[in-house]
Enzyme design. Structure first.
Site, PDB file in Angstrom:
ATOM      1  N   GLU A  76       0.848  -1.192   0.000  1.00 16.09           N
ATOM      2  CA  GLU A  76       0.000   0.000   0.000  1.00 16.09           C
ATOM      3  C   GLU A  76       0.883   1.242   0.000  1.00 16.09           C
ATOM      4  OE1 GLU A  76      -3.598   2.265   2.402  1.00 16.09           O
ATOM      5  OE2 GLU A  76      -3.379   0.084   2.541  1.00 16.09           O
ATOM      6  N   GLU A 101       4.939   5.011   3.595  1.00 13.30           N
ATOM      7  CA  GLU A 101       4.395   6.309   4.011  1.00 13.30           C
ATOM      8  C   GLU A 101       5.557   7.201   4.438  1.00 13.30           C
ATOM      9  OE1 GLU A 101       2.551   9.348   4.469  1.00 13.30           O
ATOM     10  OE2 GLU A 101       1.069   7.752   4.192  1.00 13.30           O
ATOM     11  N   ASP A 128      10.214   7.537   0.305  1.00 10.56           N
ATOM     12  CA  ASP A 128       9.500   7.908  -0.904  1.00 10.56           C
ATOM     13  C   ASP A 128       9.089   6.643  -1.656  1.00 10.56           C
ATOM     14  OD1 ASP A 128       9.617   8.463  -3.979  1.00 10.56           O
ATOM     15  OD2 ASP A 128       9.270  10.417  -3.052  1.00 10.56           O
ATOM     16  N   ASP A 151      -3.616  12.243  -2.304  1.00 12.99           N
ATOM     17  CA  ASP A 151      -3.887  13.665  -2.355  1.00 12.99           C
ATOM     18  C   ASP A 151      -4.373  14.020  -3.759  1.00 12.99           C
ATOM     19  OD1 ASP A 151      -3.727  16.506  -2.408  1.00 12.99           O
ATOM     20  OD2 ASP A 151      -2.222  16.452  -0.826  1.00 12.99           O
ATOM     21  N   LYS A 155      -6.360  21.803  -7.605  1.00 10.90           N
ATOM     22  CA  LYS A 155      -6.129  22.947  -8.484  1.00 10.90           C
ATOM     23  C   LYS A 155      -5.400  22.496  -9.750  1.00 10.90           C
ATOM     24  CE  LYS A 155      -5.918  26.385  -4.780  1.00 10.90           C
ATOM     25  NZ  LYS A 155      -5.101  27.442  -4.124  1.00 10.90           N
ATOM     26  N   THR A 226     -12.489   3.574   5.496  1.00 10.45           N
ATOM     27  CA  THR A 226     -11.625   4.478   6.234  1.00 10.45           C
ATOM     28  C   THR A 226     -12.409   5.678   6.718  1.00 10.45           C
ATOM     29  OG1 THR A 226     -11.014   5.867   4.348  1.00 10.45           O
ATOM     30  CG2 THR A 226      -9.766   3.815   4.657  1.00 10.45           C
ATOM     31  N   LYS A 227     -11.798   6.424   7.644  1.00  8.36           N
ATOM     32  CA  LYS A 227     -12.461   7.632   8.141  1.00  8.36           C
ATOM     33  C   LYS A 227     -12.630   8.653   7.021  1.00  8.36           C
ATOM     34  CE  LYS A 227      -8.266  10.011   9.764  1.00  8.36           C
ATOM     35  NZ  LYS A 227      -7.611  10.647  10.931  1.00  8.36           N
TER      36      LYS A 227
END
Length: 248
Positions: A76, A101, A128, A151, A155, A226-227
């Site tokens: 993951e 992560e 990374d 993420d 924009k 997930t939350k």
């Protein structure tokens, strides 16, 4: 929104299927945010890390030797605070999991929880993701690569920071076994469309969706809620899953 924010690999020239440029070396899809670690997170980083933590210095992994068995391998990218990955590891002891992560509190929390639950089928990189995939994970080794709620960089001027780009998808393809799955999920409709556009243009993948739901697939029980998903539903954001299978 979390937290699959990782440096993008160097690209070939030219735009991707969305019209955005391919990844250029140095463009990152994550931002490191400072924050004070809790006692549990600190414990995970200091006490549990030596047993379950991995680094780039470990170089190319022999995954069977790493876990001491021959089992399906799931990676993951960007597990955030780790709740979903912990539940997967606990629910599927027959499968081995590697989480990647860069966010230290999330890594610490996951390690602390893994230790408290006595999980032996989970390892963690605080690195990374692109470097880990390129330098540490063998080709054609993974049953599944998961990218949940990255993420979205909503924009337009930031779209080049999105992790789902042709160069990243090609790197994922090389790490999956034949028939292995690339599972993506997002609660941003525009990013879901971006993901679908990039994946549909990517060579070596087949969408697993049916004609009735394409390009998306129904929520799988293998992916815990997930939350972020619960929050997104409350805000009226529909969560979209995409699962692509590596072809020969």
């Amino acid at each position: 929104m979390t937290l699959s924010r990782h440096e993008n690999p160097a690209s070939t020239k030219g735009p991707d299927a969305t019209g955005a440029p391919l990844h250029r070396r140095g463009i990152k899809s994550y931002v490191l945010r400072a924050g004070r670690a809790t006692q549990a997170q600190t414990r995970g980083l200091e006490e549990v890390w030596p047993r379950l933590g991995l680094t780039l210095a470990d170089s190319r992994q022999d995954l069977r030797a790493l876990f001491g068995r021959d089992a399906p391998q799931v990676v993951e990218v960007g597990f955030g605070m780790g709740g979903s990955l912990i539940e997967q590891a606990a629910t599927h002891p027959e499968t081995d999991f590697i989480g990647i992560e860069v966010h230290a509190p999330g890594v610490g929390k996951l390690l602390d929880e893994a230790d408290k639950r006595g999980l032996t089928n989970l390892r963690v990189y605080r690195e990374d993701a692109l470097a880990v995939l390129d330098q540490c994970l063998p080709e054609a080794s993974l049953a599944t690569l998961q990218l949940f709620f990255p993420d979205p960089w909503p924009k337009k001027k930031h779209h080049k920071r999105r992790i789902v780009q042709p160069a990243f998808v090609e790197l994922v393809r090389t790490r999956l076994k034949l028939g292995g799955r690339f599972h993506l999920a997002t609660d941003w409709a525009a990013y879901a469309e971006w993901m679908a556009d990039v994946m549909e243009a990517a060579p070596g993948f087949s969408n697993t969706a049916t004609a009735e739901t394409a390009p998306y697939v129904p929520h799988s029980d293998f992916r815990p809620l997930t939350k972020f998903e619960v929050r997104g539903e409350k805000l009226g954001h529909g969560v979209r899953d995409l699962i692509y299978r590596r072809l020969g």
